[in-house]
Design a protein around this motif. Structure first.
Motif, PDB file in Angstrom:
ATOM      1  N   ASP A 102       0.849  -1.188   0.000  1.00  0.00           N
ATOM      2  CA  ASP A 102       0.000   0.000   0.000  1.00  0.00           C
ATOM      3  C   ASP A 102       0.886   1.240   0.000  1.00  0.00           C
ATOM      4  O   ASP A 102       1.082   1.874   1.033  1.00  0.00           O
TER       5      ASP A 102
ATOM      6  N   THR B 275      -1.538  -1.179  -4.124  1.00  0.00           N
ATOM      7  CA  THR B 275      -2.632  -0.206  -4.076  1.00  0.00           C
ATOM      8  C   THR B 275      -2.031   1.181  -3.852  1.00  0.00           C
ATOM      9  O   THR B 275      -1.046   1.326  -3.114  1.00  0.00           O
TER      10      THR B 275
ATOM     11  N   ASN C 148      -3.341   5.545  -3.542  1.00  0.00           N
ATOM     12  CA  ASN C 148      -4.472   6.484  -3.440  1.00  0.00           C
ATOM     13  C   ASN C 148      -3.897   7.882  -3.603  1.00  0.00           C
ATOM     14  O   ASN C 148      -2.655   8.043  -3.619  1.00  0.00           O
TER      15      ASN C 148
ATOM     16  N   LYS D  11      -9.696   2.275  -9.251  1.00  0.00           N
ATOM     17  CA  LYS D  11     -10.178   2.388  -7.869  1.00  0.00           C
ATOM     18  C   LYS D  11     -11.244   3.477  -7.814  1.00  0.00           C
ATOM     19  O   LYS D  11     -10.999   4.628  -8.207  1.00  0.00           O
TER      20      LYS D  11
ATOM     21  N   PHE E 139     -11.708  -0.450   5.108  1.00  0.00           N
ATOM     22  CA  PHE E 139     -10.562   0.228   5.745  1.00  0.00           C
ATOM     23  C   PHE E 139     -10.530  -0.133   7.235  1.00  0.00           C
ATOM     24  O   PHE E 139     -11.128   0.562   8.059  1.00  0.00           O
TER      25      PHE E 139
ATOM     26  N   ARG F  30      -8.742   2.516   9.874  1.00  0.00           N
ATOM     27  CA  ARG F  30      -9.505   3.753  10.141  1.00  0.00           C
ATOM     28  C   ARG F  30     -10.729   3.469  11.015  1.00  0.00           C
ATOM     29  O   ARG F  30     -11.162   4.337  11.766  1.00  0.00           O
TER      30      ARG F  30
ATOM     31  N   ALA G 265      -7.910  -3.183   3.695  1.00  0.00           N
ATOM     32  CA  ALA G 265      -7.090  -1.983   3.501  1.00  0.00           C
ATOM     33  C   ALA G 265      -6.946  -1.240   4.819  1.00  0.00           C
ATOM     34  O   ALA G 265      -7.565  -1.600   5.820  1.00  0.00           O
ATOM     35  N   SER G 266      -6.095  -0.211   4.793  1.00  0.00           N
ATOM     36  CA  SER G 266      -5.804   0.547   6.008  1.00  0.00           C
ATOM     37  C   SER G 266      -5.252  -0.407   7.083  1.00  0.00           C
ATOM     38  O   SER G 266      -5.599  -0.303   8.256  1.00  0.00           O
TER      39      SER G 266
ATOM     40  N   ARG H  93      -2.441  -1.708   9.479  1.00  0.00           N
ATOM     41  CA  ARG H  93      -1.430  -0.917  10.194  1.00  0.00           C
ATOM     42  C   ARG H  93      -0.290  -1.749  10.769  1.00  0.00           C
ATOM     43  O   ARG H  93       0.777  -1.227  11.052  1.00  0.00           O
TER      44      ARG H  93
ATOM     45  N   THR I  36      -3.720  -5.345   1.864  1.00  0.00           N
ATOM     46  CA  THR I  36      -2.776  -4.368   1.327  1.00  0.00           C
ATOM     47  C   THR I  36      -2.124  -3.659   2.505  1.00  0.00           C
ATOM     48  O   THR I  36      -2.798  -3.118   3.383  1.00  0.00           O
TER      49      THR I  36
HETATM   50  C1  E4P Z   1      -5.700   1.354   0.161  1.00  0.00           C
HETATM   51  O1  E4P Z   1      -6.291   0.958  -0.801  1.00  0.00           O
HETATM   52  C2  E4P Z   1      -6.198   2.434   1.027  1.00  0.00           C
HETATM   53  O2  E4P Z   1      -6.335   3.618   0.320  1.00  0.00           O
HETATM   54  C3  E4P Z   1      -5.261   2.577   2.187  1.00  0.00           C
HETATM   55  O3  E4P Z   1      -5.027   1.287   2.731  1.00  0.00           O
HETATM   56  C4  E4P Z   1      -5.733   3.541   3.260  1.00  0.00           C
HETATM   57  O4  E4P Z   1      -4.840   3.439   4.344  1.00  0.00           O
HETATM   58  P1  E4P Z   1      -4.759   4.532   5.525  1.00  0.00           P
HETATM   59  O5  E4P Z   1      -6.011   4.435   6.324  1.00  0.00           O
HETATM   60  O6  E4P Z   1      -3.548   4.128   6.316  1.00  0.00           O
HETATM   61  O7  E4P Z   1      -4.608   5.876   4.865  1.00  0.00           O
END
Ligand code: E4P
Length: 217
Positions: A6, A26, A28, A87, A133, A136, A167-168, A170, A187
């Motif tokens: 990511d 991925t 963004n 996306k 996500f 988040r 996603a997101s 950590r 990711t």
């Molecule tokens: C991936 O596709 C997302 O945009 C990404 O994992 C968001 O991650 P973040 O919450 O750390 O910004």
């Protein structure tokens, strides 16, 4: 489970690719801005550069939020390289656009997903990937992994082919728990992937083996 990285950082993408476990990338708009990419031509070249490093899917995010704009932008992004996955944000016009892209054979990643209902809509529109996500959600005291479980159950109930792309992410426990639940893809930042390597008993054991090897060298 597939591993995507990511980031838009080419050095990190190369490092993950060299490890031999990378299945895709991925990006963004925030990740692209972070590496200092400026201007449409530079953005497009950057996506192509990423595709030339990895063998798998590379998500490139649209910036438009109206149906016509998303379709125009997504078709252009998809034409840049066969590995590009468009996306699209989880908004009304985004869902419509995903349905259109599906009918045209253009692969999509529905992003900014925070509920099971949103994930159900993405699957019904035919998204290739759905991106819940989890980090988040954790940030606002809601267990992101519960959402992954809910989506897994719903997709399995009806045989939806949309792949769950956690996603997101950590940290390494996010990856391990996503794998236990059955997410199709995680990711991750490079740091979370390399953290999976580490165990103090591995380090201690290797140090001991290398020290003992000196005895018969
Ligand atoms: C991936 O596709 C997302 O945009 C990404 O994992 C968001 O991650 P973040 O919450 O750390 O910004």
């Amino acid at each position: 489970m597939k591993f995507f990285i990511d980031t838009a950082d080419l050095a990190q993408i190369r490092e993950a690719q060299e490890l031999g476990v990378l299945d895709g990338v991925t990006t963004n708009p925030s990740l692209m801005a972070k590496v200092g990419i400026k201007g449409a031509a530079a953005v497009e070249q950057h996506y192509i550069d990423i595709c030339n490093i990895v063998t798998g899917d590379v998500s490139a995010e649209v910036i438009s939020t109206d149906y016509e704009g998303i379709v125009r932008e997504g078709e252009h992004l998809a034409s840049l390289h066969p590995q590009i996955v468009v996306k699209v944000p989880m908004i009304k016009d985004g869902v419509r656009a995903i349905k259109y892209f599906t009918s045209k054979g253009i692969r999509t990643n529905c992003t900014l997903v925070f509920s099971a209902g949103q994930a159900l809509l993405a699957a019904k529109a035919g998204a290739t990937y759905v991106s819940p996500f989890i980090g988040r959600l954790d940030d606002v005291s809601t267990d992101g992994l519960v959402l992954i479980e809910e989506i897994r159950t719903i997709y399995d109930n009806y045989g939806y082919q949309t792949q769950i792309l956690a996603a997101s992410v950590r940290h390494p426990m996010h990856i391990i728990n996503c794998a236990k639940i059955g997410a199709d893809v995680a990711t991750c930042p490079l740091s979370a992937i390399t953290a999976l390597l580490k165990h103090p008993l591995t380090d201690n054991g290797l140090a001991q083996f290398l020290a003992d090897a000196q005895k018969f060298a």
